[in-house]
Design an enzyme around this catalytic site. Structure first.
Site, PDB file in Angstrom:
ATOM      1  N   ASP A  38     -80.005  14.410  -5.330  1.00 37.17           N
ATOM      2  CA  ASP A  38     -80.154  13.062  -4.775  1.00 37.17           C
ATOM      3  C   ASP A  38     -81.613  12.599  -4.889  1.00 37.17           C
ATOM      4  OD1 ASP A  38     -81.161  14.671  -2.779  1.00 37.17           O
ATOM      5  OD2 ASP A  38     -80.004  13.768  -1.150  1.00 37.17           O
ATOM      6  N   SER A  39     -82.467  13.452  -5.495  1.00 32.09           N
ATOM      7  CA  SER A  39     -83.809  13.016  -5.904  1.00 32.09           C
ATOM      8  C   SER A  39     -83.668  11.876  -6.914  1.00 32.09           C
ATOM      9  CB  SER A  39     -84.594  14.178  -6.528  1.00 32.09           C
ATOM     10  OG  SER A  39     -83.812  14.843  -7.506  1.00 32.09           O
ATOM     11  N   ASP A  81     -75.343  16.876  -5.700  1.00 27.03           N
ATOM     12  CA  ASP A  81     -75.757  16.751  -4.302  1.00 27.03           C
ATOM     13  C   ASP A  81     -74.822  15.841  -3.528  1.00 27.03           C
ATOM     14  OD1 ASP A  81     -77.918  18.348  -3.715  1.00 27.03           O
ATOM     15  OD2 ASP A  81     -79.428  16.816  -4.170  1.00 27.03           O
ATOM     16  N   LYS A 124     -73.803  20.508  -3.457  1.00 25.52           N
ATOM     17  CA  LYS A 124     -74.902  21.035  -2.627  1.00 25.52           C
ATOM     18  C   LYS A 124     -75.072  20.156  -1.413  1.00 25.52           C
ATOM     19  CE  LYS A 124     -79.461  20.794  -3.893  1.00 25.52           C
ATOM     20  NZ  LYS A 124     -80.003  19.918  -2.835  1.00 25.52           N
ATOM     21  N   GLU A 166     -77.368  19.816   2.516  1.00 26.55           N
ATOM     22  CA  GLU A 166     -78.554  20.272   3.240  1.00 26.55           C
ATOM     23  C   GLU A 166     -78.207  20.671   4.669  1.00 26.55           C
ATOM     24  OE1 GLU A 166     -81.505  17.160   3.042  1.00 26.55           O
ATOM     25  OE2 GLU A 166     -81.500  17.135   0.842  1.00 26.55           O
ATOM     26  N   GLU A 181     -86.503  25.193  -0.109  1.00 25.68           N
ATOM     27  CA  GLU A 181     -87.518  24.223  -0.554  1.00 25.68           C
ATOM     28  C   GLU A 181     -88.735  24.256   0.373  1.00 25.68           C
ATOM     29  OE1 GLU A 181     -86.065  20.278  -1.447  1.00 25.68           O
ATOM     30  OE2 GLU A 181     -88.096  19.473  -1.656  1.00 25.68           O
TER      31      GLU A 181
HETATM   32  O1  KIV Z   1     -82.399  16.428  -5.028  1.00 23.06           O
HETATM   33  C1  KIV Z   1     -82.993  17.349  -5.599  1.00 23.06           C
HETATM   34  O2  KIV Z   1     -83.548  17.208  -6.697  1.00 23.06           O
HETATM   35  C2  KIV Z   1     -83.052  18.630  -4.921  1.00 23.06           C
HETATM   36  C3  KIV Z   1     -83.987  19.658  -5.471  1.00 23.06           C
HETATM   37  C4  KIV Z   1     -85.363  19.304  -5.073  1.00 23.06           C
HETATM   38  C5  KIV Z   1     -83.629  21.019  -5.039  1.00 23.06           C
HETATM   39  O3  KIV Z   1     -82.370  18.828  -3.959  1.00 23.06           O
END
Ligand code: KIV
Length: 275
Positions: free
Chosen positions: A44-45, A83, A113, A115, A182
């Site tokens: 989600d970056s 994510d 994924k 969090e 992280e």
């Molecule tokens: O969203 C992302 O790119 C991430 C990485 C920084 C692990 O969660």
């Protein structure tokens, strides 16, 4: 050969390092896959590096599905992890399962994924029980940036370090097949890595993790808004791109581009009939 959750566990068992990079589109995913990287994270970056938000809070399920599906179309071997965006799983176990299912069906993920630690374990358990592999994410979890009060290293005090270890055990127990750490001190990440039976994937968590992940724009020098200390720039594609854009502008203005070889021909007698 297609990488699976078993590839991850086997690597941990054999002491072989895992590699993961982010991607958000078809052509980048294809390059990363062809380079032999084990796993592609549609992070989600995306919110920061593709959509230009200052954090990941505004990223939606539709964003993740749209970009996830593009990545999946470019990948043959890497394990694609997508994510779960902010508020797609925190709200309830039901929401978590439904949204994880959408990322698999519509985004064509191989795993999702999310969090969080102990507080999010009911969601991890329920998702894995439906047959969807889950990667957990601990330490600096960007979706909680407002609660953290900024991008800060996590787990530095005794209490915080103990909590991180508890969270790591909890997500493993709930069924996660890997955990991203992280912005965690290297020595703490090393302890977690040694204690867990599932692989740890570090970003700013030292070299003892079982694998590493980076945002690809960071490692290629394509994103300069914010460059964390843990990033290594392997090249500066940003400079190369800017230089090419300048050259293109210059050649178009001077009539050098397009040249003869960039065009298509037509018979002169056809042209004559047009006058
Ligand atoms: O969203 C992302 O790119 C991430 C990485 C920084 C692990 O969660």
């Amino acid at each position: 050969m297609k990488k699976t959750v078993h590839t991850f566990q086997e690597a941990k068992n054999l002491g072989e390092k895992l590699t993961m990079l982010t991607a958000y589109d078809y052509s980048t995913a294809k390059l990363i896959d062809e380079a032999g990287i084990d796993s592609i994270l549609v992070g989600d970056s995306l919110g920061n590096v593709v959509l230009g938000y200052e954090d990941t809070i505004s990223v939606t399920m539709e964003d993740m599905i749209h970009h996830g599906a593009a990545v999946a179309r470019g990948v043959k071997e890497a394990l694609v992890v997508i994510d779960m965006p902010f508020m797609s799983y925190q709200t309830s176990v039901y929401d978590a399962v439904v949204n994880a299912g959408r990322l698999m069906k519509e985004g064509r993920a191989n795993a999702v994924k999310l969090e969080g630690g102990i507080s999010i374990c009911p969601q991890i358990k329920a998702i894995t029980e439906t047959g969807i592999p889950v990667v957990a994410h601990l330490g600096l979890t960007p979706q909680s940036i407002n609660a953290f009060g900024g991008f800060k290293v996590q787990g530095k005090s005794e209490d915080a370090a103990k909590k991180l270890i508890e969270d790591a055990f909890a997500v493993q127990e709930a069924g996660a097949f890997a955990v991203v750490l992280e912005c965690v001190p290297g020595k703490l990440a090393a302890i977690i890595t040694e204690k867990l039976s599932i692989p740890t994937i570090g970003i700013g968590a030292g070299k003892e993790c079982d694998g590493q992940v980076l945002v690809y724009q960071d490692m290629l020098g394509m994103f300069s808004d914010f460059v964390p200390k843990f990033v290594k720039q392997y090249t500066n594609v940003g400079h190369v791109m800017k230089e090419a854009f300048r050259q293109y502008k210059d050649e178009v203005s001077r009539g050098i581009f397009p040249a003869e070889e960039n065009g298509y021909k037509i018979d002169d007698d056809v042209i004559e009939k047009l006058y």
